[in-house]
Design a protein around this motif. Structure first.
Motif, mmCIF file in Angstrom:
data_model
loop_
_atom_site.group_PDB
_atom_site.id
_atom_site.type_symbol
_atom_site.label_atom_id
_atom_site.label_comp_id
_atom_site.label_asym_id
_atom_site.label_seq_id
_atom_site.Cartn_x
_atom_site.Cartn_y
_atom_site.Cartn_z
ATOM 1 N N MET A 177 -11.882 5.923 16.790
ATOM 2 C CA MET A 177 -11.720 5.910 15.270
ATOM 3 C C MET A 177 -10.581 5.417 14.711
ATOM 4 S SD MET A 177 -12.256 9.360 13.290
ATOM 5 C CE MET A 177 -10.679 10.014 13.535
ATOM 6 N N THR A 178 -10.722 4.566 13.431
ATOM 7 C CA THR A 178 -9.626 4.186 12.833
ATOM 8 C C THR A 178 -9.881 4.819 11.291
ATOM 9 O OG1 THR A 178 -9.865 2.127 14.033
ATOM 10 C CG2 THR A 178 -8.690 2.020 11.880
ATOM 11 N N SER A 179 -8.586 5.374 10.930
ATOM 12 C CA SER A 179 -8.473 5.822 9.850
ATOM 13 C C SER A 179 -7.613 5.004 8.815
ATOM 14 C CB SER A 179 -7.282 7.206 9.963
ATOM 15 O OG SER A 179 -8.191 8.189 10.683
ATOM 16 N N ALA A 180 -7.851 5.110 7.594
ATOM 17 C CA ALA A 180 -7.270 4.328 6.540
ATOM 18 C C ALA A 180 -6.435 5.353 5.688
ATOM 19 C CB ALA A 180 -8.172 3.418 5.793
ATOM 20 N N LEU A 181 -5.371 4.870 4.958
ATOM 21 C CA LEU A 181 -4.703 5.845 4.136
ATOM 22 C C LEU A 181 -4.772 5.037 2.811
ATOM 23 C CD1 LEU A 181 -2.945 8.136 3.155
ATOM 24 C CD2 LEU A 181 -1.105 6.355 3.226
ATOM 25 N N LEU A 182 -5.608 5.610 1.683
ATOM 26 C CA LEU A 182 -5.967 4.725 0.403
ATOM 27 C C LEU A 182 -4.906 5.560 -0.733
ATOM 28 C CD1 LEU A 182 -7.485 3.063 -1.387
ATOM 29 C CD2 LEU A 182 -9.248 4.712 -1.352
ATOM 30 N N ILE A 183 -3.878 4.892 -1.028
ATOM 31 C CA ILE A 183 -2.903 5.176 -2.135
ATOM 32 C C ILE A 183 -3.593 4.819 -3.433
ATOM 33 C CG2 ILE A 183 -0.631 5.112 -2.770
ATOM 34 C CD1 ILE A 183 0.065 4.339 -0.130
ATOM 35 N N ILE A 184 -3.765 5.733 -4.538
ATOM 36 C CA ILE A 184 -4.339 5.599 -5.908
ATOM 37 C C ILE A 184 -3.423 5.366 -6.759
ATOM 38 C CG2 ILE A 184 -6.313 6.204 -7.435
ATOM 39 C CD1 ILE A 184 -7.320 5.309 -4.785
ATOM 40 N N ASP A 185 -3.143 4.417 -7.406
ATOM 41 C CA ASP A 185 -2.549 3.973 -8.769
ATOM 42 C C ASP A 185 -1.111 4.870 -9.043
ATOM 43 O OD1 ASP A 185 -4.983 3.104 -9.151
ATOM 44 O OD2 ASP A 185 -5.723 4.208 -10.746
ATOM 45 N N VAL A 186 -0.216 4.560 -7.968
ATOM 46 C CA VAL A 186 0.908 5.262 -8.278
ATOM 47 C C VAL A 186 1.809 4.146 -8.807
ATOM 48 C CG1 VAL A 186 3.017 6.250 -6.969
ATOM 49 C CG2 VAL A 186 0.641 6.692 -6.022
ATOM 50 N N VAL A 205 -12.795 1.035 10.197
ATOM 51 C CA VAL A 205 -12.147 2.110 9.625
ATOM 52 C C VAL A 205 -13.520 2.875 9.389
ATOM 53 C CG1 VAL A 205 -11.652 3.252 7.410
ATOM 54 C CG2 VAL A 205 -10.347 1.446 8.135
ATOM 55 N N THR A 206 -13.410 4.204 10.037
ATOM 56 C CA THR A 206 -14.425 5.341 9.710
ATOM 57 C C THR A 206 -13.802 6.660 8.944
ATOM 58 O OG1 THR A 206 -13.659 6.338 11.782
ATOM 59 C CG2 THR A 206 -15.491 4.842 12.088
ATOM 60 N N ARG A 207 -12.536 6.640 8.745
ATOM 61 C CA ARG A 207 -11.973 7.933 8.095
ATOM 62 C C ARG A 207 -11.008 7.458 7.173
ATOM 63 N NH1 ARG A 207 -11.408 13.543 8.947
ATOM 64 N NH2 ARG A 207 -9.659 14.199 7.729
ATOM 65 N N VAL A 208 -11.066 7.973 5.905
ATOM 66 C CA VAL A 208 -10.335 7.586 4.640
ATOM 67 C C VAL A 208 -9.631 8.812 4.125
ATOM 68 C CG1 VAL A 208 -10.118 6.489 2.580
ATOM 69 C CG2 VAL A 208 -11.631 5.484 4.065
ATOM 70 N N GLY A 243 -4.760 2.901 10.739
ATOM 71 C CA GLY A 243 -4.885 1.538 11.284
ATOM 72 C C GLY A 243 -4.665 0.735 10.074
ATOM 73 N N VAL A 244 -5.067 0.928 8.695
ATOM 74 C CA VAL A 244 -4.413 0.136 7.517
ATOM 75 C C VAL A 244 -4.456 1.253 6.544
ATOM 76 C CG1 VAL A 244 -7.016 0.450 6.879
ATOM 77 C CG2 VAL A 244 -5.740 -1.547 6.079
ATOM 78 N N VAL A 245 -3.183 0.778 5.757
ATOM 79 C CA VAL A 245 -2.675 1.357 4.433
ATOM 80 C C VAL A 245 -3.195 0.466 3.237
ATOM 81 C CG1 VAL A 245 -0.735 2.373 2.955
ATOM 82 C CG2 VAL A 245 -0.984 2.480 5.719
ATOM 83 N N ALA A 246 -3.797 0.954 2.056
ATOM 84 C CA ALA A 246 -4.449 0.230 1.163
ATOM 85 C C ALA A 246 -3.754 0.915 -0.206
ATOM 86 C CB ALA A 246 -5.834 0.203 1.019
ATOM 87 N N ALA A 247 -3.425 0.135 -1.287
ATOM 88 C CA ALA A 247 -3.044 0.790 -2.365
ATOM 89 C C ALA A 247 -3.747 0.208 -3.622
ATOM 90 C CB ALA A 247 -1.576 0.532 -2.514
ATOM 91 N N SER A 248 -4.311 0.673 -4.586
ATOM 92 C CA SER A 248 -4.784 0.388 -5.890
ATOM 93 C C SER A 248 -3.958 0.311 -6.976
ATOM 94 C CB SER A 248 -5.975 0.969 -5.872
ATOM 95 O OG SER A 248 -5.833 2.074 -6.633
#
Length: 197
Positions: free
Chosen positions: A1-10, A132-135, A44-49
């Protein structure tokens, strides 16, 4: 299982002193950076919007140009592309962010899944491509873009957790209602949201 961290609008415009400041925004930036320092290996991946609105026009009715904003559907001018207000907050550590998403760009957009990456891809496809399976969702604002991004992540088939202690709300009075709606949708809530005075 790969998790992602999604950072919103900081972003600067959403933190203290910005055009649409959210109390506790700078603390969210620091908290996310501490999380990345401590637990980046879990993702596994860090994304930011980022909101990335056009300088001209009302961006599909998103900006209240001729009347007072209602802070639900219409807003003060904020996060205009290329301005300091649209940049990430300086206390957000970007060194581990590998995927950057811009949303808005002429239209109202609350979810990171409505935006596109620097190479023009949709976020759900990027996550699927790396397994990714979990965010985990963090950022600003709990009652708007965090909420909509979490809903869209769930609709896209991911297991979703909102780390509420790493979010801040436009309207703290709506946080309980927001978190209950997320839980009803099958989204896990971790931690208690900060509610600065």
């Amino acid at each position: 299982m790969t998790s992602a961290l999604l950072i919103i609008d900081v972003q600067n415009d959403f933190t203290e002193g910005g055009a649409l400041e959210v109390k506790g925004g700078a603390a969210v930036a620091r908290g996310i950076s501490a999380l990345l320092e401590r637990d980046a290996h879990r993702y596994g991946v860090v994304a930011a919007s980022r909101d990335w609105h056009n300088a001209e026009g009302d961006n599909g009715g998103h900006f209240a140009l001729d009347e007072e904003p209602d802070y639900m559907d219409t807003w003060p001018v904020h996060c205009v592309a290329g301005t300091p207000g649209a940049e990430y907050h300086p206390e957000l550590d970007l060194s581990r962010v590998r995927v950057h998403v811009r949303k808005g760009q002429g239209l109202p957009a609350y979810s990171a899944f409505e935006g596109t990456t620097d190479d023009g891809r949709m976020l759900a496809a990027v996550f699927r491509d790396v397994g990714v399976t979990r965010v985990d969702v963090v950022g600003i604002a709990t009652d708007h873009c965090v909420r909509e991004s979490a809903f869209d992540a769930k609709r896209a088939g991911f297991d979703v957790r909102v780390r509420a202690n790493l979010t801040a709300a436009v309207n703290p009075a709506r946080v309980g209602e927001t978190l209950r709606a997320l839980e009803v949708a099958g989204i896990e809530i971790e931690g208690e949201p900060s509610t600065p005075a």
